[in-house]
Design a protein around this motif. Sequence first.
Motif, PDB file in Angstrom:
ATOM      1  N   GLN A 169       0.791  -1.316  -0.186  1.00 47.10           N
ATOM      2  CA  GLN A 169      -0.335  -0.135  -0.129  1.00 47.10           C
ATOM      3  C   GLN A 169       1.324   1.409  -0.275  1.00 47.10           C
ATOM      4  OE1 GLN A 169      -2.703  -1.041   3.318  1.00 47.10           O
ATOM      5  NE2 GLN A 169      -3.976  -1.224   1.996  1.00 47.10           N
ATOM      6  N   LEU A 170       1.871   1.081   0.700  1.00 47.33           N
ATOM      7  CA  LEU A 170       2.362   3.109   0.711  1.00 47.33           C
ATOM      8  C   LEU A 170       3.437   2.866  -0.738  1.00 47.33           C
ATOM      9  CD1 LEU A 170       4.500   1.974   4.734  1.00 47.33           C
ATOM     10  CD2 LEU A 170       3.386   4.209   3.482  1.00 47.33           C
ATOM     11  N   VAL A 171       4.033   1.224  -1.183  1.00 53.29           N
ATOM     12  CA  VAL A 171       4.395   2.054  -2.446  1.00 53.29           C
ATOM     13  C   VAL A 171       3.300   2.199  -3.314  1.00 53.29           C
ATOM     14  CG1 VAL A 171       4.839   0.585  -4.551  1.00 53.29           C
ATOM     15  CG2 VAL A 171       5.968  -0.544  -1.962  1.00 53.29           C
ATOM     16  N   VAL A 172       1.859   1.875  -3.395  1.00 55.53           N
ATOM     17  CA  VAL A 172       1.169   2.588  -4.096  1.00 55.53           C
ATOM     18  C   VAL A 172       0.870   3.986  -4.335  1.00 55.53           C
ATOM     19  CG1 VAL A 172      -0.825   2.983  -4.956  1.00 55.53           C
ATOM     20  CG2 VAL A 172      -0.803   0.521  -4.848  1.00 55.53           C
ATOM     21  N   TYR A 173       1.565   4.202  -2.561  1.00 55.23           N
ATOM     22  CA  TYR A 173       0.614   5.999  -2.402  1.00 55.23           C
ATOM     23  C   TYR A 173       1.864   6.706  -2.899  1.00 55.23           C
ATOM     24  CZ  TYR A 173      -2.562   4.987   1.947  1.00 55.23           C
ATOM     25  OH  TYR A 173      -3.843   4.701   2.389  1.00 55.23           O
ATOM     26  N   TYR A 174       3.765   6.116  -2.404  1.00 55.22           N
ATOM     27  CA  TYR A 174       4.893   5.973  -3.541  1.00 55.22           C
ATOM     28  C   TYR A 174       4.900   6.937  -4.892  1.00 55.22           C
ATOM     29  CZ  TYR A 174       8.531   6.345  -0.306  1.00 55.22           C
ATOM     30  OH  TYR A 174       9.452   7.141   0.512  1.00 55.22           O
ATOM     31  N   ARG A 175       3.960   5.964  -5.589  1.00 57.33           N
ATOM     32  CA  ARG A 175       3.789   6.187  -6.963  1.00 57.33           C
ATOM     33  C   ARG A 175       2.427   7.531  -7.262  1.00 57.33           C
ATOM     34  NH1 ARG A 175       7.597   3.853  -9.793  1.00 57.33           N
ATOM     35  NH2 ARG A 175       8.360   1.554  -8.566  1.00 57.33           N
ATOM     36  N   ALA A 176       1.681   7.090  -6.564  1.00 55.77           N
ATOM     37  CA  ALA A 176       0.092   8.082  -6.784  1.00 55.77           C
ATOM     38  C   ALA A 176       1.533   9.792  -6.710  1.00 55.77           C
ATOM     39  CB  ALA A 176      -0.662   7.763  -6.037  1.00 55.77           C
ATOM     40  N   ASN A 177       1.445   9.605  -5.985  1.00 52.81           N
ATOM     41  CA  ASN A 177       2.614  10.594  -5.402  1.00 52.81           C
ATOM     42  C   ASN A 177       3.581  11.278  -6.614  1.00 52.81           C
ATOM     43  OD1 ASN A 177       1.713  12.381  -3.422  1.00 52.81           O
ATOM     44  ND2 ASN A 177       1.594  10.229  -3.122  1.00 52.81           N
ATOM     45  N   GLY A 178       3.956  10.474  -7.761  1.00 50.49           N
ATOM     46  CA  GLY A 178       5.187  10.610  -8.554  1.00 50.49           C
ATOM     47  C   GLY A 178       6.704  10.322  -7.481  1.00 50.49           C
ATOM     48  N   MET A 179       6.540   9.366  -7.098  1.00 52.64           N
ATOM     49  CA  MET A 179       7.976   9.239  -6.421  1.00 52.64           C
ATOM     50  C   MET A 179       7.752   8.433  -6.910  1.00 52.64           C
ATOM     51  SD  MET A 179       7.904  11.322  -2.321  1.00 52.64           S
ATOM     52  CE  MET A 179       6.423  10.062  -2.288  1.00 52.64           C
ATOM     53  N   VAL A 180       9.532   7.086  -6.189  1.00 55.83           N
ATOM     54  CA  VAL A 180       9.815   6.176  -6.480  1.00 55.83           C
ATOM     55  C   VAL A 180      10.159   5.837  -5.338  1.00 55.83           C
ATOM     56  CG1 VAL A 180      11.260   4.312  -7.452  1.00 55.83           C
ATOM     57  CG2 VAL A 180      10.399   6.708  -8.975  1.00 55.83           C
ATOM     58  N   PRO A 181       9.502   4.559  -5.089  1.00 52.37           N
ATOM     59  CA  PRO A 181       9.890   4.139  -4.009  1.00 52.37           C
ATOM     60  C   PRO A 181      11.390   3.616  -3.529  1.00 52.37           C
ATOM     61  CG  PRO A 181       7.756   2.566  -4.273  1.00 52.37           C
ATOM     62  CD  PRO A 181       8.741   3.795  -5.522  1.00 52.37           C
ATOM     63  N   PRO A 182      12.226   3.842  -2.573  1.00 52.36           N
ATOM     64  CA  PRO A 182      13.738   3.878  -2.439  1.00 52.36           C
ATOM     65  C   PRO A 182      14.006   2.034  -3.211  1.00 52.36           C
ATOM     66  CG  PRO A 182      12.708   3.542  -0.175  1.00 52.36           C
ATOM     67  CD  PRO A 182      11.430   4.028  -0.906  1.00 52.36           C
ATOM     68  N   GLU A 183      12.899   0.686  -2.652  1.00 50.90           N
ATOM     69  CA  GLU A 183      13.578  -0.579  -2.979  1.00 50.90           C
ATOM     70  C   GLU A 183      13.543  -1.015  -4.515  1.00 50.90           C
ATOM     71  OE1 GLU A 183      14.514  -4.492  -1.830  1.00 50.90           O
ATOM     72  OE2 GLU A 183      14.457  -2.713  -0.861  1.00 50.90           O
ATOM     73  N   SER A 184      12.755  -0.033  -5.340  1.00 47.12           N
ATOM     74  CA  SER A 184      12.063   0.057  -6.447  1.00 47.12           C
ATOM     75  C   SER A 184      13.231   1.337  -7.649  1.00 47.12           C
ATOM     76  CB  SER A 184      11.196   0.276  -6.993  1.00 47.12           C
ATOM     77  OG  SER A 184       9.992   0.005  -6.694  1.00 47.12           O
ATOM     78  N   ARG A 185      13.764   1.813  -6.562  1.00 56.68           N
ATOM     79  CA  ARG A 185      15.456   2.658  -7.153  1.00 56.68           C
ATOM     80  C   ARG A 185      16.479   1.546  -7.850  1.00 56.68           C
ATOM     81  NH1 ARG A 185      15.068   6.515  -2.191  1.00 56.68           N
ATOM     82  NH2 ARG A 185      12.790   7.653  -3.137  1.00 56.68           N
ATOM     83  N   PRO A 186      17.420   2.317  -9.050  1.00 57.39           N
ATOM     84  CA  PRO A 186      18.112   1.259  -9.216  1.00 57.39           C
ATOM     85  C   PRO A 186      19.361   1.921  -8.333  1.00 57.39           C
ATOM     86  CG  PRO A 186      17.290   3.583 -11.101  1.00 57.39           C
ATOM     87  CD  PRO A 186      16.750   3.251  -9.644  1.00 57.39           C
TER      88      PRO A 186
END
Length: 188
Positions: A169-186
Amino acid sequence: MNRLSLAGMCLAALLAAVPVYAQNDAKKEPPKPALGPAGAALEQWNDVGRKIVAIAEDLPEDKYGYKPNPESRDFLGQLLHVSGSMYFFTDPVLGQKPRYGDDPKREELKTKAQVVAFVKKAVEDGAAAIKTKGDAGMASTVNAGGSRLYRVDELAYGLIEHTGEHYGQLVVYYRANGMVPPESRPKK
């Protein structure tokens, strides 16, 4: 005749390569033994906990109030809920009275630093409880306030799953705010 010659050469090349692959495989170390019950639970607890801590540390404080719709928990509510819920494992396993009947109170955690510290402590306390129980203790039972007793490992994995669901859910919140969650970053 050409096809037969070509097939023969391909077969010869394949057979010549087999010893090379066998030598490479022989140089690899054998896999480590499987973890015991406590080690396996601890590894998963710490992995999902690391992801929740990373989000708590990374999340801009000005986004704490974001929620996708009026009925949803906001970022802060998600972090407090998932972290506080970890004590539904830790407290019964350690023979303690549950510290939270519901989510922790926001008045007690006003700053980002306080929230991050709370999230880290919840993860650490659960990991310590798993270590305290050890392999033999993971099969013991506890009264977690439900209609039946729970095995310690069952309770641990239930809270690991719960934490993973809220991480999603927190990942979805990140994405909805145009942010990339830490785990998904290169990775650097």
